[in-house]
Structure formats: structure tokens, C-alpha cells
Design a protein around this motif. Structure first.
Motif, short mmCIF file in Angstrom:
data_model
loop_
_atom_site.label_atom_id
_atom_site.label_comp_id
_atom_site.label_asym_id
_atom_site.label_seq_id
_atom_site.Cartn_x
_atom_site.Cartn_y
_atom_site.Cartn_z
N ILE A 138 50.30 40.32 29.79
CA ILE A 138 50.42 40.10 30.95
C ILE A 138 50.97 41.20 31.87
CG2 ILE A 138 52.43 38.69 33.03
CD1 ILE A 138 52.24 36.15 31.21
N LEU A 139 51.97 42.21 31.36
CA LEU A 139 51.98 43.39 32.44
C LEU A 139 51.14 44.13 32.24
CD1 LEU A 139 55.29 44.16 30.42
CD2 LEU A 139 55.02 42.99 32.20
N GLY A 140 49.99 44.17 31.74
CA GLY A 140 48.38 45.71 31.77
C GLY A 140 48.09 44.93 32.83
N PHE A 141 47.84 43.71 32.77
CA PHE A 141 46.93 43.16 33.98
C PHE A 141 47.11 42.96 35.36
CE2 PHE A 141 44.33 41.20 30.85
CZ PHE A 141 43.19 42.07 30.51
N LEU A 142 48.89 42.99 35.68
CA LEU A 142 49.61 42.98 36.68
C LEU A 142 49.56 44.34 37.00
CD1 LEU A 142 51.62 40.29 36.26
CD2 LEU A 142 49.35 39.87 38.19
N TYR A 143 49.45 45.35 36.02
CA TYR A 143 49.49 46.81 36.78
C TYR A 143 48.16 47.14 37.38
CZ TYR A 143 50.62 51.68 36.05
OH TYR A 143 50.48 53.28 35.91
N GLU A 144 47.28 47.00 37.10
CA GLU A 144 46.16 46.70 37.87
C GLU A 144 46.16 46.04 39.05
OE1 GLU A 144 43.31 45.86 34.72
OE2 GLU A 144 44.16 46.87 33.55
N LYS A 145 46.24 45.46 39.33
CA LYS A 145 46.51 44.31 40.98
C LYS A 145 47.28 42.65 40.44
CE LYS A 145 41.95 42.39 40.46
NZ LYS A 145 41.18 42.02 41.29
N PRO A 146 47.70 42.82 41.87
CA PRO A 146 48.37 41.26 41.94
C PRO A 146 47.76 40.34 41.63
CG PRO A 146 48.99 42.33 43.51
CD PRO A 146 47.51 43.66 43.23
N LEU A 147 47.53 38.87 40.60
CA LEU A 147 46.60 37.72 40.14
C LEU A 147 46.82 37.05 40.35
CD1 LEU A 147 45.84 39.64 36.73
CD2 LEU A 147 43.77 39.65 39.26
N HIS A 148 46.57 35.78 40.80
CA HIS A 148 46.98 34.02 40.59
C HIS A 148 47.08 34.34 39.41
CE1 HIS A 148 46.28 33.51 45.01
NE2 HIS A 148 45.12 34.41 44.48
N GLY A 149 47.71 33.00 38.46
CA GLY A 149 47.82 32.56 37.63
C GLY A 149 46.31 32.08 36.76
N TYR A 150 45.67 31.72 37.65
CA TYR A 150 44.10 31.07 36.76
C TYR A 150 43.67 32.64 36.73
CZ TYR A 150 39.87 29.18 36.16
OH TYR A 150 38.69 28.84 35.35
N GLU A 151 43.51 33.44 37.79
CA GLU A 151 42.64 34.31 36.65
C GLU A 151 43.31 35.42 35.58
OE1 GLU A 151 41.38 36.11 41.78
OE2 GLU A 151 43.74 35.88 41.06
N LEU A 152 45.06 35.87 35.92
CA LEU A 152 45.71 36.54 34.67
C LEU A 152 44.56 35.86 33.44
CD1 LEU A 152 47.23 37.87 33.89
CD2 LEU A 152 49.14 36.23 34.16
#
Length: 181
Positions: A6-20
């Protein structure tokens, strides 16, 4: 590993829960699928701890959507976890792959190399799935077809990973700045 993802993908850009969830599924879902019952409580903990921000935005043609982004504390936490991974994140292959997916976010090549050296040291420690009289069973002497297959596949995978680690460490130590995504 879910929180690290979660932290790693959100480091790259904001995401919606489904995209995450889709990104996490793409990374490790074939091995360890992520359910809503695991993902959303993990997100809630990260929000509660101030590592992730959650805001509601209007949907394009549907209900409002929850957008998640990393806070400054979340960025610091991710980098700290990448610099000093738990032993299981080094020794467990799938956990190590998750760690490896985000290791490029560390700005210091020496920190990246230190993590790879830990994995290299682990892989260079003799091990086997099966032991007889305290000694590891060698694939060529294993009479069971399927165990022999496990041992041969593990040896080939380990050999390939050790070769890559040697190359990666040489590249990290040559002084060029790390590649950024």
C-alpha cells in the motif's frame, strides 16, 4: 507485506481503493490474493496512524470515490521499512519480491545495496527442503520424482537470483545515480 505494498504504490501516486487493490493483485495476487477484508482494514490502520490520507471525491458517473495518498509520515515510514526490512522480508521469496518492487524508491544506492547484500548472504547459506541424517538432500540423489523436481527448480532459481544480485550490486557500486521510476 500488504502495508508495504500500500505504502509503495501510494508513494508513486494517489490511487482509488479499487486501483490500489488491482495493483497489489498484479504484484502478488497469483500467490497471495488480497481480499477486501484484508485490504480495507489495513488502509484504515494506515489512515489512523497518519501514514495515508483518505479523501472523498465525486465519481465521474457513479457514487463518490475514496482517493488515497501518502502523507509525509507515510513516505518516511516506507523509506524506513525499505532501508531496514524484517528478516522474513529477506528470506521469504514472495515477500522479498514485494520489497524489491519498491526498493528503487530509496534514494541512496548504498541503502539499496545493503538490502541486496542481506538477500545474497541468505542465498549463500546452504539449505534444502529435505534433510537426511542432518545433511541436505542433493537433487541428483533424490529418488522421488517430485521432490527431485522441487530441488532442481529451487537450485536453478537460486542460481539465477545469485547471478542477478551480483550484477545488481556491481551496478549499484559503480557510482551512477540510481534509476528513478
Amino acid at each position: 507485506m500488504l502495508e508495504l505494498s500500500i505504502l509503495g504504490f501510494l508513494y508513486e501516486k494517489p490511487l482509488h481503493g479499487y486501483e490500489l487493490k488491482e495493483r497489489i493483485h498484479g504484484l502478488s495476487g497469483h500467490v497471495r490474493p488480497v481480499s477486501d477484508g484484508a485490504l480495507y482494514p489495513a488502509i484504515t490502520r494506515l489512515v489512523k496512524n497518519g501514514l495515508v490520507d483518505s479523501r472523498t471525491e465525486p465519481g465521474a458517473s457513479a457514487a463518490p470515490r475514496r482517493t488515497l495518498s501518502l502523507t509525509a509520515d507515510g513516505r518516511r515510514e516506507l523509506l524506513a521499512r525499505l532501508r531496514a526490512p524484517k528478516d522474513t522480508e529477506i528470506t521469504d521469496g514472495q515477500r522479498f519480491f514485494t520489497l524489491l518492487s519498491f526498493l528503487g524508491h530509496l534514494p541512496d544506492r548504498a541503502d539499496q545495496a545493503a538490502v541486496l547484500r542481506r538477500r545474497q548472504e541468505f542465498l549463500n547459506t546452504p539449505a534444502s527442503f529435505f534433510y537426511e541424517d542432518g545433511a541436505p538432500v542433493v537433487a541428483e540423489r533424490e529418488p522421488d520424482l517430485f521432490r527431485r523436481g522441487m530441488l532442481r527448480i529451487a537450485r536453478a532459481t537460486g542460481t539465477a537470483e545469485k547471478a542477478w544480485l551480483t550484477e545488481a550490486l556491481a551496478e549499484l557500486e559503480d557510482g551512477e545515480p540510481p534509476a528513478r521510476p
